[in-house]
Design a protein around this motif. Structure first.
Motif, mmCIF file in Angstrom:
data_model
loop_
_atom_site.group_PDB
_atom_site.id
_atom_site.type_symbol
_atom_site.label_atom_id
_atom_site.label_comp_id
_atom_site.label_asym_id
_atom_site.label_seq_id
_atom_site.Cartn_x
_atom_site.Cartn_y
_atom_site.Cartn_z
ATOM 1 N N MET A 1 47.560 0.009 34.663
ATOM 2 C CA MET A 1 47.502 1.435 34.426
ATOM 3 C C MET A 1 47.537 1.741 32.931
ATOM 4 S SD MET A 1 47.158 3.940 36.290
ATOM 5 C CE MET A 1 47.219 5.672 36.284
ATOM 6 N N LEU A 2 48.335 0.976 32.198
ATOM 7 C CA LEU A 2 48.406 1.170 30.756
ATOM 8 C C LEU A 2 47.061 0.856 30.110
ATOM 9 C CD1 LEU A 2 50.058 1.779 28.227
ATOM 10 C CD2 LEU A 2 50.693 -0.628 28.162
ATOM 11 N N ALA A 5 44.796 3.809 30.565
ATOM 12 C CA ALA A 5 45.211 4.914 29.695
ATOM 13 C C ALA A 5 44.800 4.650 28.242
ATOM 14 C CB ALA A 5 46.719 5.128 29.795
ATOM 15 N N LEU A 6 44.967 3.415 27.780
ATOM 16 C CA LEU A 6 44.579 3.086 26.406
ATOM 17 C C LEU A 6 43.065 3.163 26.217
ATOM 18 C CD1 LEU A 6 47.004 0.130 25.625
ATOM 19 C CD2 LEU A 6 47.111 2.481 24.782
ATOM 20 N N ILE A 7 42.301 2.740 27.212
ATOM 21 C CA ILE A 7 40.845 2.859 27.135
ATOM 22 C C ILE A 7 40.453 4.328 27.059
ATOM 23 C CG2 ILE A 7 38.705 2.551 28.452
ATOM 24 C CD1 ILE A 7 39.887 -0.104 29.466
ATOM 25 N N ASP A 8 41.067 5.171 27.875
ATOM 26 C CA ASP A 8 40.753 6.602 27.866
ATOM 27 C C ASP A 8 41.102 7.245 26.526
ATOM 28 O OD1 ASP A 8 39.788 6.444 30.418
ATOM 29 O OD2 ASP A 8 41.595 7.254 31.367
ATOM 30 N N ILE A 9 42.251 6.917 25.991
ATOM 31 C CA ILE A 9 42.655 7.470 24.692
ATOM 32 C C ILE A 9 41.691 7.025 23.600
ATOM 33 C CG2 ILE A 9 44.439 7.354 22.902
ATOM 34 C CD1 ILE A 9 46.487 7.250 25.245
ATOM 35 N N PHE A 10 41.293 5.752 23.612
ATOM 36 C CA PHE A 10 40.372 5.244 22.599
ATOM 37 C C PHE A 10 39.011 5.925 22.707
ATOM 38 C CE2 PHE A 10 37.004 2.252 21.416
ATOM 39 C CZ PHE A 10 37.272 2.160 20.065
ATOM 40 N N MET A 11 38.491 6.075 23.925
ATOM 41 C CA MET A 11 37.174 6.678 24.092
ATOM 42 C C MET A 11 37.179 8.155 23.697
ATOM 43 S SD MET A 11 35.298 4.221 24.775
ATOM 44 C CE MET A 11 33.743 4.925 25.237
ATOM 45 N N PHE A 12 38.278 8.867 23.964
ATOM 46 C CA PHE A 12 38.370 10.258 23.536
ATOM 47 C C PHE A 12 38.453 10.352 22.008
ATOM 48 C CE2 PHE A 12 40.759 14.081 22.421
ATOM 49 C CZ PHE A 12 39.943 15.044 23.005
ATOM 50 N N SER A 13 39.148 9.403 21.387
ATOM 51 C CA SER A 13 39.346 9.427 19.935
ATOM 52 C C SER A 13 38.153 8.898 19.154
ATOM 53 C CB SER A 13 40.568 8.582 19.562
ATOM 54 O OG SER A 13 41.702 9.024 20.236
ATOM 55 N N LEU A 14 37.253 8.184 19.799
ATOM 56 C CA LEU A 14 36.151 7.525 19.107
ATOM 57 C C LEU A 14 35.299 8.472 18.252
ATOM 58 C CD1 LEU A 14 34.998 4.724 18.715
ATOM 59 C CD2 LEU A 14 33.501 5.134 20.661
ATOM 60 N N PRO A 15 34.883 9.641 18.731
ATOM 61 C CA PRO A 15 34.103 10.526 17.852
ATOM 62 C C PRO A 15 34.872 10.946 16.599
ATOM 63 C CG PRO A 15 33.904 11.251 20.115
ATOM 64 C CD PRO A 15 34.946 10.181 20.093
ATOM 65 N N PHE A 16 36.169 11.169 16.719
ATOM 66 C CA PHE A 16 36.980 11.537 15.560
ATOM 67 C C PHE A 16 37.078 10.380 14.573
ATOM 68 C CE2 PHE A 16 38.340 14.317 18.970
ATOM 69 C CZ PHE A 16 38.393 15.557 18.339
#
Length: 86
Positions: A1-2, A5-16
């Motif tokens: 699960m972690l 969650a880390l993959i999701d956080i990274f993919m959301f942050s990637l454009p920034f």
């Protein structure tokens, strides 16, 4: 699960992250000035889009076989054997 969650956080942050790296490398902007005129709405939209694509991909291609039988985790000889889907 972690991991998910880390993959999701990274993919959301990637454009920034890409925008910040571009502004620092190509434009020579100071780190404090990078986010002054940033297209935050577009970066949020791109991050949400990547997040949705990632979530759909993970849902589609992970997990057990459809119609499989779940065998829960068990303890054998003091060792936990993880659950599995046959």
């Amino acid at each position: 699960m972690l991991r998910i969650a880390l993959i999701d956080i990274f993919m959301f942050s990637l454009p920034f992250l890409i925008y910040g790296a571009y502004m620092l490398a190509a434009k020579g902007a100071a780190p404090a000035d990078v986010w002054q005129d940033a297209p935050v709405l577009w970066l949020l939209a791109a991050g949400c889009g990547l997040l949705l694509i990632t979530m759909a991909t993970l849902i589609q291609f992970s997990g057990g076989k459809p119609g499989g039988i779940y065998h829960p985790a068990t303890i054998e000889d003091g060792v936990i054997k993880p659950g599995e889907i046959d």
